[in-house]
Design a protein around this motif. Structure first.
Motif, mmCIF file in Angstrom:
data_model
loop_
_atom_site.group_PDB
_atom_site.id
_atom_site.type_symbol
_atom_site.label_atom_id
_atom_site.label_comp_id
_atom_site.label_asym_id
_atom_site.label_seq_id
_atom_site.Cartn_x
_atom_site.Cartn_y
_atom_site.Cartn_z
ATOM 1 N N CYS A 119 7.136 156.700 59.182
ATOM 2 C CA CYS A 119 7.027 157.306 60.529
ATOM 3 C C CYS A 119 6.844 158.820 60.516
ATOM 4 O O CYS A 119 6.187 159.375 61.391
ATOM 5 N N GLY A 131 5.946 160.693 57.453
ATOM 6 C CA GLY A 131 4.935 161.103 56.482
ATOM 7 C C GLY A 131 3.514 160.731 56.850
ATOM 8 O O GLY A 131 2.592 161.555 56.703
ATOM 9 N N LEU A 136 2.067 159.998 49.226
ATOM 10 C CA LEU A 136 2.633 159.157 48.166
ATOM 11 C C LEU A 136 3.762 158.302 48.707
ATOM 12 O O LEU A 136 4.581 158.783 49.494
ATOM 13 N N MET A 183 14.349 148.755 56.996
ATOM 14 C CA MET A 183 15.430 148.479 57.936
ATOM 15 C C MET A 183 15.211 149.232 59.243
ATOM 16 O O MET A 183 15.097 150.458 59.246
ATOM 17 N N VAL A 209 8.083 159.271 43.304
ATOM 18 C CA VAL A 209 8.308 160.678 42.938
ATOM 19 C C VAL A 209 9.696 160.794 42.319
ATOM 20 O O VAL A 209 10.674 160.283 42.868
ATOM 21 N N TRP A 250 16.069 143.361 72.600
ATOM 22 C CA TRP A 250 14.762 143.768 73.097
ATOM 23 C C TRP A 250 13.667 143.007 72.358
ATOM 24 O O TRP A 250 13.885 142.514 71.246
ATOM 25 N N ALA A 301 24.047 147.749 58.131
ATOM 26 C CA ALA A 301 24.076 149.086 57.518
ATOM 27 C C ALA A 301 25.280 149.837 58.051
ATOM 28 O O ALA A 301 25.553 149.811 59.255
ATOM 29 N N TRP A 337 16.665 156.920 68.125
ATOM 30 C CA TRP A 337 15.763 158.070 68.192
ATOM 31 C C TRP A 337 14.985 158.325 66.896
ATOM 32 O O TRP A 337 14.127 159.214 66.846
ATOM 33 N N GLY A 338 15.301 157.603 65.807
ATOM 34 C CA GLY A 338 14.760 157.971 64.490
ATOM 35 C C GLY A 338 13.244 157.993 64.412
ATOM 36 O O GLY A 338 12.655 158.951 63.886
ATOM 37 N N ILE A 339 12.594 156.946 64.909
ATOM 38 C CA ILE A 339 11.129 156.880 64.797
ATOM 39 C C ILE A 339 10.499 157.976 65.658
ATOM 40 O O ILE A 339 9.602 158.706 65.215
ATOM 41 N N SER A 340 11.003 158.102 66.885
ATOM 42 C CA SER A 340 10.416 159.097 67.800
ATOM 43 C C SER A 340 10.602 160.509 67.251
ATOM 44 O O SER A 340 9.701 161.352 67.348
HETATM 45 C C1 LIG Z 1 19.566 149.473 60.950
HETATM 46 C C2 LIG Z 1 18.660 150.534 61.485
HETATM 47 C C3 LIG Z 1 18.082 150.378 62.736
HETATM 48 C C4 LIG Z 1 17.252 151.364 63.258
HETATM 49 N N1 LIG Z 1 16.689 151.187 64.484
HETATM 50 C C5 LIG Z 1 15.880 152.135 65.004
HETATM 51 C C6 LIG Z 1 15.264 151.961 66.284
HETATM 52 O O1 LIG Z 1 15.411 150.940 66.972
HETATM 53 N N2 LIG Z 1 14.474 152.973 66.745
HETATM 54 C C7 LIG Z 1 14.276 154.123 66.029
HETATM 55 O O2 LIG Z 1 13.573 155.009 66.506
HETATM 56 N N3 LIG Z 1 14.831 154.294 64.820
HETATM 57 C C8 LIG Z 1 15.616 153.334 64.286
HETATM 58 N N4 LIG Z 1 16.156 153.508 63.048
HETATM 59 C C9 LIG Z 1 15.848 154.739 62.309
HETATM 60 C C10 LIG Z 1 14.416 154.721 61.782
HETATM 61 O O3 LIG Z 1 14.182 153.535 61.064
HETATM 62 C C11 LIG Z 1 14.205 155.946 60.904
HETATM 63 O O4 LIG Z 1 14.665 157.079 61.586
HETATM 64 C C12 LIG Z 1 12.737 156.134 60.546
HETATM 65 O O5 LIG Z 1 12.283 155.060 59.778
HETATM 66 C C13 LIG Z 1 12.562 157.429 59.778
HETATM 67 O O6 LIG Z 1 11.257 157.511 59.289
HETATM 68 P P1 LIG Z 1 10.950 158.366 57.987
HETATM 69 O O7 LIG Z 1 9.473 158.288 57.792
HETATM 70 O O8 LIG Z 1 11.586 159.692 58.084
HETATM 71 O O9 LIG Z 1 11.713 157.642 56.795
HETATM 72 P P2 LIG Z 1 11.600 156.136 56.260
HETATM 73 O O10 LIG Z 1 11.160 155.198 57.314
HETATM 74 O O11 LIG Z 1 12.899 155.876 55.580
HETATM 75 O O12 LIG Z 1 10.435 156.193 55.166
HETATM 76 C C14 LIG Z 1 10.610 156.882 53.972
HETATM 77 C C15 LIG Z 1 9.561 156.406 52.978
HETATM 78 O O13 LIG Z 1 9.692 157.219 51.808
HETATM 79 C C16 LIG Z 1 9.500 156.407 50.670
HETATM 80 N N5 LIG Z 1 10.191 157.029 49.544
HETATM 81 C C17 LIG Z 1 11.513 157.281 49.431
HETATM 82 N N6 LIG Z 1 11.775 157.868 48.253
HETATM 83 C C18 LIG Z 1 10.592 157.973 47.600
HETATM 84 C C19 LIG Z 1 10.221 158.484 46.330
HETATM 85 N N7 LIG Z 1 11.116 159.010 45.498
HETATM 86 N N8 LIG Z 1 8.925 158.421 45.971
HETATM 87 C C20 LIG Z 1 8.006 157.885 46.809
HETATM 88 N N9 LIG Z 1 8.304 157.390 48.024
HETATM 89 C C21 LIG Z 1 9.575 157.439 48.416
HETATM 90 C C22 LIG Z 1 10.105 155.061 51.045
HETATM 91 O O14 LIG Z 1 9.537 154.035 50.255
HETATM 92 C C23 LIG Z 1 9.737 154.954 52.521
HETATM 93 O O15 LIG Z 1 8.545 154.240 52.698
HETATM 94 C C24 LIG Z 1 16.985 152.535 62.499
HETATM 95 C C25 LIG Z 1 17.550 152.689 61.246
HETATM 96 C C26 LIG Z 1 18.382 151.701 60.733
HETATM 97 C C27 LIG Z 1 18.966 151.895 59.367
#
Ligand SMILES: Cc1cc2nc3c(=O)[nH]c(=O)nc-3n(C[C@H](O)[C@H](O)[C@H](O)COP(=O)(O)OP(=O)(O)OC[C@H]3O[C@@H](n4cnc5c(N)ncnc54)[C@H](O)[C@@H]3O)c2cc1C
Length: 418
Positions: free
Chosen positions: A26, A28, A45, A55, A139, A223, A278, A309-312
């Motif tokens: 979301c 990257g 990457l 999750m 990485v 939902w 979790a 709020w995490g995805i947004s």
């Molecule tokens: C149980 C649960 C329910 C949730 N429900 C919601 C919801 O309903 N709505 C909402 O908005 N948010 C929700 N969230 C939060 C949301 O999922 C995250 O905030 C969001 O996915 C963050 O996106 P991100 O891209 O920062 O990180 P992530 O989605 O965690 O993506 C990180 C990526 O980095 C990659 N990565 C990690 N380390 C390395 C490495 N060393 N080398 C290469 N690649 C690597 C991983 O493979 C992954 O694909 C929830 C979280 C949890 C745990």
């Protein structure tokens, strides 16, 4: 150790990228997309491959939906058949407050797409924009030279150790970020893990919009997502998780059956059997930039998913950081200053929401302002709509909870009761 050229092969004439983005979900993927659209060379990457799950309970709030629209990706999401969410119902025992969040243009529709669908759509958009995506690339460390980060060290899909160089490395690699660890990004705020969450997907449990039931120190939310499934999640204080460690699934089902309306709904449904739980979901903010590096999404700032709020916020980071990096790379603003501004503005904009989330997730005040305030004061329909806006992210928490607004709500309630 090889170096990566544009085709991913080991070559002495290796390509030097403007930006390497680690993590392709979301935060990257849209960041890579925006930077590539602005004409920068971007390597994206991820150790995962796409489409793949992660999750999440999937609900994208209104600011996230507006960014998908701005980026031209909302029609693609809607074409996947993801059901729209319009109505938000908050249930406190037999009392329900049901409203529709609005924007100046009408109903503030939101969506909860499966991550297999959403993340694949985002990585595709990044590639279409010209970013190079390397899946299955883990990485391990950053490359440091002269006190700056100048690239990454990792392992490619075929197991080779690889070095890739860039002007900037961005860690969008989630809350356990490898990049943050490698650059020793300090925590600037840490409120610990407060709540736990369990969820599964259910069939034959139709739901109109979002339904959240506050019941005995727990919140059960339902939902709709893809494939006519309903996400049914349970948020509850972390100490309760510790007390029931080892029986999370049983605890989840018992809690669901303890809410009469939920029990009735799931009674005829069946589970997909992808139960997740979790409990180590810390609420923190990391220092998010330094010489040659920056952080985005959960890697930079993470809060309990109880407010979804995490995805947004990952999308918001992508938008803001892309603008900052573009300004830095083109010399419009010194990179250090552009990144500092990104971090300061983000932290300031999220302060009220962090308080709101932590108050909801905190064992001592579980459910927070919403659970205590709303049943106490009662609401009229326009206030229920406003409250729905807070939950869906179209009304700012700080505006809703402003003392003048609370007085206004109470006056309305009094007028209605007279
Ligand atoms: C149980 C649960 C329910 C949730 N429900 C919601 C919801 O309903 N709505 C909402 O908005 N948010 C929700 N969230 C939060 C949301 O999922 C995250 O905030 C969001 O996915 C963050 O996106 P991100 O891209 O920062 O990180 P992530 O989605 O965690 O993506 C990180 C990526 O980095 C990659 N990565 C990690 N380390 C390395 C490495 N060393 N080398 C290469 N690649 C690597 C991983 O493979 C992954 O694909 C929830 C979280 C949890 C745990």
């Amino acid at each position: 150790m090889g170096e990566l050229d544009a085709d991913g092969d080991s070559s002495p004439a290796s390509k030097h990228y403007d930006v390497i983005v680690v993590g392709a979900r979301c935060a990257g993927a849209p960041l890579a997309m925006l930077l590539a659209r602005a004409g920068h060379s971007v390597l994206l990457l991820d150790r995962a491959r796409f489409p793949s799950d992660t999750m999440s309970t999937h609900w994208i709030l209104r600011p996230g939906i507006e960014l998908l629209s701005k980026w031209g990706l909302l029609p693609d999401l809607m074409a996947t058949g993801c059901p729209p969410i319009r109505r938000i119902s908050l249930c406190f025992g037999s009392t329900t407050f049901s409203g529709e969040p609005t924007t100046p243009r009408g109903t503030a529709t939101t969506f909860a797409p499966r991550r297999t669908v959403l993340d694949a759509l985002l990585t595709r958009a990044a590639r279409t924009a010209g970013a190079e995506l390397r899946e299955g690339f883990a990485v391990r460390d950053v490359l440091r030279e002269d006190g700056r980060v100048r690239g990454v060290v990792g392992q490619s899909r075929d197991g080779r150790a690889v070095v890739v160089r860039s002007r900037l490395v961005i860690g969008a690699d989630g809350r356990n970020s490898t990049v943050a660890r490698a650059v020793r990004a300090p925590l600037v705020e840490d409120r610990g893990a407060l709540a736990a969450i369990s969820y599964d997907y259910w069939s034959d449990v139709p739901v109109q919009g979002v339904q959240a039931h506050f019941h005995h120190r727990a919140a059960v939310s339902l939902w709709p997502t893809h494939d006519e499934r309903t996400v049914v999640s349970l948020s509850f204080p972390r100490p309760d998780f510790a007390a029931h460690r080892g029986e999370a699934e049983r605890y989840y089902l018992r809690a669901l059956r303890g809410v009469p309306e939920v029990a009735e709904r799931i009674g005829t449904g069946s589970r997909e059997g992808r139960f997740h739980t979790a409990a180590s979901l810390r609420n923190f903010t990391r220092r998010s930039h330094g010489p040659g590096w920056a952080l985005a999404g959960d890697a930079a700032h993470h809060k309990d998913p109880i407010t979804a709020w995490g995805i947004s916020e990952a999308f918001t980071d992508a938008q803001a950081l892309a603008a900052a990096v573009h300004a830095g790379l083109t010399g419009l603003t010194p990179m250090e200053r552009a990144l500092a501004r990104y971090e300061d503005r983000r932290n300031a904009a999220r302060a009220a929401l962090l308080d709101f989330t932590c108050e909801q997730a905190c064992p001592a005040s579980f459910g927070g302002a919403v659970a205590r305030l709303v049943p106490a004061i009662g609401t009229t329909q326009d206030v229920a709509d406003e409250l729905a806006g807070v939950i869906a992210g179209s009304t700012r928490v700080e505006d809703f909870l402003h003392p003048a607004n609370i007085v206004r709500i109470m006056d309305r309630g009094t007028a209605v009761r007279r």
